[in-house]
Design a protein around this motif. Sequence first.
Motif, PDB file in Angstrom:
ATOM      1  N   SER A   1     135.438  60.088  32.317  1.00 47.84           N
ATOM      2  CA  SER A   1     135.621  58.685  31.915  1.00 47.84           C
ATOM      3  C   SER A   1     135.624  57.720  33.094  1.00 47.84           C
ATOM      4  O   SER A   1     135.529  56.507  32.899  1.00 47.84           O
ATOM      5  CB  SER A   1     136.936  58.530  31.145  1.00 47.84           C
ATOM      6  N   VAL A   2     135.752  58.220  34.314  1.00 43.90           N
ATOM      7  CA  VAL A   2     135.939  57.344  35.479  1.00 43.90           C
ATOM      8  C   VAL A   2     134.605  56.749  35.947  1.00 43.90           C
ATOM      9  O   VAL A   2     133.627  57.473  36.160  1.00 43.90           O
ATOM     10  CB  VAL A   2     136.605  58.113  36.636  1.00 43.90           C
ATOM     11  N   ARG A   3     134.606  55.423  36.093  1.00 48.91           N
ATOM     12  CA  ARG A   3     133.481  54.703  36.673  1.00 48.91           C
ATOM     13  C   ARG A   3     134.005  53.921  37.872  1.00 48.91           C
ATOM     14  O   ARG A   3     135.133  53.422  37.848  1.00 48.91           O
ATOM     15  CB  ARG A   3     132.854  53.754  35.644  1.00 48.91           C
ATOM     16  N   ALA A   4     133.204  53.813  38.920  1.00 51.28           N
ATOM     17  CA  ALA A   4     133.674  53.178  40.152  1.00 51.28           C
ATOM     18  C   ALA A   4     132.673  52.160  40.661  1.00 51.28           C
ATOM     19  O   ALA A   4     131.476  52.218  40.351  1.00 51.28           O
ATOM     20  CB  ALA A   4     133.947  54.226  41.220  1.00 51.28           C
TER      21      ALA A   4
ATOM     22  N   ILE B   1     137.202  60.034  45.500  1.00 50.54           N
ATOM     23  CA  ILE B   1     136.846  60.468  46.849  1.00 50.54           C
ATOM     24  C   ILE B   1     135.390  60.097  47.098  1.00 50.54           C
ATOM     25  O   ILE B   1     134.468  60.711  46.521  1.00 50.54           O
ATOM     26  CB  ILE B   1     137.053  61.987  47.005  1.00 50.54           C
ATOM     27  N   PHE B   2     135.171  59.091  47.924  1.00 54.72           N
ATOM     28  CA  PHE B   2     133.807  58.641  48.206  1.00 54.72           C
ATOM     29  C   PHE B   2     133.165  59.534  49.268  1.00 54.72           C
ATOM     30  O   PHE B   2     133.831  60.027  50.193  1.00 54.72           O
ATOM     31  CB  PHE B   2     133.821  57.184  48.681  1.00 54.72           C
ATOM     32  N   ASN B   3     131.867  59.728  49.139  1.00 55.54           N
ATOM     33  CA  ASN B   3     131.140  60.529  50.129  1.00 55.54           C
ATOM     34  C   ASN B   3     131.122  59.842  51.487  1.00 55.54           C
ATOM     35  O   ASN B   3     131.165  60.497  52.529  1.00 55.54           O
ATOM     36  CB  ASN B   3     129.709  60.785  49.653  1.00 55.54           C
ATOM     37  N   GLU B   4     131.059  58.503  51.470  1.00 53.55           N
ATOM     38  CA  GLU B   4     131.118  57.710  52.694  1.00 53.55           C
ATOM     39  C   GLU B   4     132.149  56.615  52.519  1.00 53.55           C
ATOM     40  O   GLU B   4     132.308  56.067  51.422  1.00 53.55           O
ATOM     41  CB  GLU B   4     129.754  57.092  53.007  1.00 53.55           C
TER      42      GLU B   4
ATOM     43  N   ILE C   1     139.346  58.074  50.428  1.00 57.94           N
ATOM     44  CA  ILE C   1     140.098  58.500  49.244  1.00 57.94           C
ATOM     45  C   ILE C   1     140.980  57.361  48.762  1.00 57.94           C
ATOM     46  O   ILE C   1     141.761  56.794  49.540  1.00 57.94           O
ATOM     47  CB  ILE C   1     140.955  59.744  49.564  1.00 57.94           C
ATOM     48  N   PHE C   2     140.872  57.023  47.481  1.00 60.46           N
ATOM     49  CA  PHE C   2     141.627  55.914  46.909  1.00 60.46           C
ATOM     50  C   PHE C   2     142.285  56.359  45.602  1.00 60.46           C
ATOM     51  O   PHE C   2     141.645  56.995  44.757  1.00 60.46           O
ATOM     52  CB  PHE C   2     140.715  54.717  46.642  1.00 60.46           C
ATOM     53  N   ALA C   3     143.569  56.028  45.460  1.00 60.29           N
ATOM     54  CA  ALA C   3     144.323  56.386  44.254  1.00 60.29           C
ATOM     55  C   ALA C   3     144.056  55.363  43.154  1.00 60.29           C
ATOM     56  O   ALA C   3     143.979  54.153  43.409  1.00 60.29           O
ATOM     57  CB  ALA C   3     145.818  56.437  44.564  1.00 60.29           C
TER      58      ALA C   3
ATOM     59  N   PRO D   1     129.013  58.935  40.085  1.00 55.63           N
ATOM     60  CA  PRO D   1     129.628  60.216  40.427  1.00 55.63           C
ATOM     61  C   PRO D   1     128.595  61.219  40.926  1.00 55.63           C
ATOM     62  O   PRO D   1     127.437  61.173  40.538  1.00 55.63           O
ATOM     63  CB  PRO D   1     130.263  60.668  39.104  1.00 55.63           C
ATOM     64  N   ASP D   2     129.073  62.112  41.803  1.00 52.23           N
ATOM     65  CA  ASP D   2     128.250  63.145  42.454  1.00 52.23           C
ATOM     66  C   ASP D   2     127.311  62.537  43.502  1.00 52.23           C
ATOM     67  O   ASP D   2     127.190  63.057  44.606  1.00 52.23           O
ATOM     68  CB  ASP D   2     127.443  63.960  41.435  1.00 52.23           C
ATOM     69  N   ILE D   3     126.685  61.428  43.178  1.00 59.64           N
ATOM     70  CA  ILE D   3     125.807  60.778  44.159  1.00 59.64           C
ATOM     71  C   ILE D   3     126.638  60.061  45.221  1.00 59.64           C
ATOM     72  O   ILE D   3     126.369  60.178  46.429  1.00 59.64           O
ATOM     73  CB  ILE D   3     124.865  59.773  43.470  1.00 59.64           C
ATOM     74  N   ASN D   4     127.662  59.300  44.780  1.00 59.26           N
ATOM     75  CA  ASN D   4     128.456  58.488  45.708  1.00 59.26           C
ATOM     76  C   ASN D   4     129.920  58.916  45.819  1.00 59.26           C
ATOM     77  O   ASN D   4     130.574  58.598  46.813  1.00 59.26           O
ATOM     78  CB  ASN D   4     128.423  57.011  45.278  1.00 59.26           C
ATOM     79  N   TYR D   5     130.434  59.620  44.817  1.00 55.42           N
ATOM     80  CA  TYR D   5     131.851  59.971  44.858  1.00 55.42           C
ATOM     81  C   TYR D   5     132.143  61.123  43.900  1.00 55.42           C
ATOM     82  O   TYR D   5     131.330  61.462  43.031  1.00 55.42           O
ATOM     83  CB  TYR D   5     132.717  58.764  44.479  1.00 55.42           C
ATOM     84  N   THR D   6     133.321  61.694  44.085  1.00 53.03           N
ATOM     85  CA  THR D   6     133.864  62.675  43.142  1.00 53.03           C
ATOM     86  C   THR D   6     135.251  62.196  42.725  1.00 53.03           C
ATOM     87  O   THR D   6     135.836  61.314  43.370  1.00 53.03           O
ATOM     88  CB  THR D   6     133.963  64.081  43.764  1.00 53.03           C
ATOM     89  N   VAL D   7     135.771  62.784  41.655  1.00 53.93           N
ATOM     90  CA  VAL D   7     137.081  62.384  41.136  1.00 53.93           C
ATOM     91  C   VAL D   7     138.014  63.593  41.104  1.00 53.93           C
ATOM     92  O   VAL D   7     137.632  64.664  40.615  1.00 53.93           O
ATOM     93  CB  VAL D   7     136.960  61.794  39.719  1.00 53.93           C
TER      94      VAL D   7
END
Length: 210
Positions: free
Chosen positions: A134-137, A160-163, A109-111, A146-152
């Motif tokens: 709007s969030v890209r990581a 919040i990354f899945n791994e 989890i990263f702010a 998103p959804d594949i690798n992380y959620t916001v």
Amino acid sequence: MAFHEVRFPTTLSFGAIGGPERRTEIVALASGFEERNTPWAHALRRFDAGMGLRSLDDLSAVIAFFEARAGQLHGFRWKDWSDFKSCLPSAAPAFGDQVIAVGDGQTRIFALRKAYQSGATVYHRPITKPVAGSVRAGIGGDEVFPDINYTVDHAAGRIIFNEAPEAGADISAGYEFDVPVRFDTDRIAVSVASFQAGQVPDIPVVEVRV
């Protein structure tokens, strides 16, 4: 006090006047030098919502919004048209806009944060209200999705990354964001005759810590 995850009408905030406010304590010494300090790690932004009103319909919309927030009681989202992207105002957010952390192989989890740099000095502003969708990581210079690798967490400004990203990998993000605010008054005073003549009411809005 509750925070309502609803945005003040952007067509009305577009004409608002406002910006960041800092608090600096200055002590003048007998020698003529000064000692300066601040109790605030981060600025608070203030705006005047009344400056965006152009018609009685606009005024009606603001009063409805004000009543739904119970005056100063509940916070809400505000679009600061002078500063609402992770990139320059003329650009579109990209996953590499802001380096928000470095992976340690354990943290997931990263702010979100935004860097403001002048010369060698960099200030990092916490971003707590990203705009949904709007969030890209990115991780280590590669975009993830998103959804594949992380959620916001759009209510708290966290990715919040899945791994957990591997140790030493730069964690980057691009986004649009709102400012968490509340009305800074429990009273809106307006004369319809004065308003039609061009005099708009003062409707102060102030950023809140969330």
